[in-house]
Enzyme design. Structure first.
Site, PDB file in Angstrom:
ATOM      1  N   ARG A 160       0.782  -1.189   0.111  1.00  0.00           N
ATOM      2  CA  ARG A 160       0.085  -0.027  -0.056  1.00  0.00           C
ATOM      3  C   ARG A 160       0.787   1.345  -0.140  1.00  0.00           C
ATOM      4  O   ARG A 160       0.486   2.110  -0.512  1.00  0.00           O
ATOM      5  CB  ARG A 160      -1.047  -0.070   1.266  1.00  0.00           C
ATOM      6  CG  ARG A 160      -2.099  -1.045   1.007  1.00  0.00           C
ATOM      7  CD  ARG A 160      -3.151  -1.166   2.276  1.00  0.00           C
ATOM      8  NE  ARG A 160      -4.145  -1.783   1.846  1.00  0.00           N
ATOM      9  CZ  ARG A 160      -5.159  -2.224   2.671  1.00  0.00           C
ATOM     10  NH1 ARG A 160      -4.720  -2.184   4.046  1.00  0.00           N
ATOM     11  NH2 ARG A 160      -6.115  -2.731   2.342  1.00  0.00           N
ATOM     12  N   LYS A 173     -17.194 -19.621   2.531  1.00  0.00           N
ATOM     13  CA  LYS A 173     -18.562 -19.593   2.718  1.00  0.00           C
ATOM     14  C   LYS A 173     -19.437 -18.854   1.653  1.00  0.00           C
ATOM     15  O   LYS A 173     -19.115 -17.777   1.395  1.00  0.00           O
ATOM     16  CB  LYS A 173     -18.873 -19.081   4.242  1.00  0.00           C
ATOM     17  CG  LYS A 173     -18.232 -19.933   5.307  1.00  0.00           C
ATOM     18  CD  LYS A 173     -18.686 -19.235   6.817  1.00  0.00           C
ATOM     19  CE  LYS A 173     -18.266 -20.171   7.748  1.00  0.00           C
ATOM     20  NZ  LYS A 173     -18.668 -19.704   9.142  1.00  0.00           N
ATOM     21  N   GLY A 230      -7.921  -9.812  -0.400  1.00  0.00           N
ATOM     22  CA  GLY A 230      -6.739 -10.302   0.289  1.00  0.00           C
ATOM     23  C   GLY A 230      -6.432 -11.586  -0.163  1.00  0.00           C
ATOM     24  O   GLY A 230      -5.136 -12.040  -0.451  1.00  0.00           O
ATOM     25  N   GLY A 272     -12.864  -5.164   1.316  1.00  0.00           N
ATOM     26  CA  GLY A 272     -14.246  -4.801   1.299  1.00  0.00           C
ATOM     27  C   GLY A 272     -15.062  -3.965   0.187  1.00  0.00           C
ATOM     28  O   GLY A 272     -15.938  -4.211  -0.338  1.00  0.00           O
TER      29      GLY A 272
END
Length: 396
Positions: A39, A197, A354, A377
């Site tokens: 980053r 999931k 990620g 996100g």
């Protein structure tokens, strides 16, 4: 394609101007050292560009989750020297207690990092008084932090309405890549969605079936879809309570002419650890005491053939339990196929999240994809078709 946001190229003369640049400097640290400077490196192009043009560059960023409290362990002072090393020029730390005074002494072309924006309890609430305080420090605003664009915070959204607002180089590259991947892609489009999931990616899957031509489902979530189709998945990770939802997604895909690809051969083991005894079997041959931990080689090869007939790929999530050998085989093989197709110019490949970045790095192909987003996100919400406040404020 006309773009509805302004970039650094639209800023005009910035000599002597105070430019507030929102970056994502929320890097992992251990024992006072940055363990991954991705980053920091991503911020260089925008910060260096503005400094070279004579702007007084004030970097805004958050670090950790201090929840509106001052916490020395989450001070951006800790990141100032590492960023200075990556940037290759001096960087000043600006304590927010006397920010105006410090900024007034900055020379043209100088770079400073303001203290953690989240020390102010009004940052995450997008409080008008926090926006006012930050806006008073600058003349222009640049948002270069796509990874924080799904948050309507003072430094990511509020400032864009108070100062002339522009997209930084990293933000510009991200938005261009996302537009090519799902905004205005070249068809056929394939999406690879993996991960443990279904419940964490329900909205992604529901949105994608109406957008893409091929939906490739891997990881633990594929087991839930297999169970929905009547396959006994043994001891595999599976959300049996969501098989009805999985069926509904399969029906929606049918109606939208989206082909859903589930594994038909799988790699199974009786225990989840590195290099246990494994079998490769048809999905209908999984024993009661076995768990599915990767997509099998035949299905992986067939998925590679699907990609060869596509023009665009968007990828989020691994195909198997890739952190544990040998269950990285399908992810690595499919990633290498996508990378080869990208190199030869037949595929636009955009990946994010990620786990995905880690998996592509493990396959040694992250640099070969058209674009790899480090956003977690924000990338997921974009795949869900949601409006991102930080982006909407730039184009509004």
């Amino acid at each position: 394609m006309p773009r509805n946001f302004k970039t650094l190229d639209d800023m005009g003369d910035v000599t002597g101007k105070r430019v507030l640049v929102r970056e994502d400097l929320n890097v992992p640290m251990a024992d006072g050292q940055v363990t991954d400077d991705t980053r920091l490196r991503a911020a260089v192009s925008t910060v260096a560009d503005l400094a070279d043009k004579g702007a007084k560059v004030i970097v805004l960023a958050h670090f950790g989750r201090p929840k509106g409290q001052r916490n020395p362990e989450m001070s951006l002072a800790l990141v100032t020297r590492p960023f200075e090393a990556v940037l290759g020029r001096p960087v000043r730390f600006i304590d927010d207690q006397d920010a105006e005074g410090v900024i007034a002494t900055m020379a043209d072309g100088e770079v400073g990092i303001l203290e953690n924006t989240r020390f102010d309890p009004g940052e995450e609430k997008n409080a008008p008084e926090t926006v006012d305080r930050l806006a008073a420090l600058g003349d222009l605003y640049v948002n270069d932090a796509f990874s924080a664009a799904h948050r309507a915070h003072a430094s990511t959204e509020g400032l864009a309405h108070r100062l002339p607002a522009f997209a930084g180089r990293q933000m510009e590259a991200e938005l261009d890549a996302l537009d090519k991947a799902l905004g205005n892609p070249e068809h056929p489009v394939a999406a690879v969605v993996g991960g443990a999931k279904v419940s964490t990616k329900l909205d992604v899957l529901k949105h994608l079936v109406a957008q893409v031509d091929h939906l490739i489902i891997g990881g633990g979530m594929a087991n839930t879809f297999l169970a929905a189709r009547g396959v006994n998945v043994g001891k595999s990770l599976c959300e049996h309570d969501l098989t009805g939802t999985a069926e509904a997604i399969l029906d929606a895909a049918d109606k939208a002419n989206c082909t859903v690809h589930l594994p038909y051969d799988v790699v199974v083991a009786k225990e989840f650890r590195a290099n246990p005894p494994v079998r490769t079997v048809n999905v209908h041959e999984v024993a009661e005491d076995e768990m599915i931990l990767d997509v099998g080689p035949a299905a992986t090869e067939a998925l590679g053939d699907v990609l060869k007939n596509c023009r665009t790929l968007v990828w989020n999530g691994p195909m198997g339990a890739f952190e544990t050998p040998p269950f990285d085989a399908a992810t690595v093989a499919l990633a290498r196929t996508a990378a080869a197709l990208t190199r030869e110019g037949s595929l636009v490949s955009v990946a994010g999240g990620g786990d995905t970045v880690a998996a592509l790095n493990q396959a040694g192909v992250a640099d070969d994809f058209t674009f790899v987003s480090t956003a977690g996100g924000a990338f997921l919400e974009w795949m869900e078709g949601k409006e991102l406040p930080g982006v909407a404020a730039l184009v509004g």
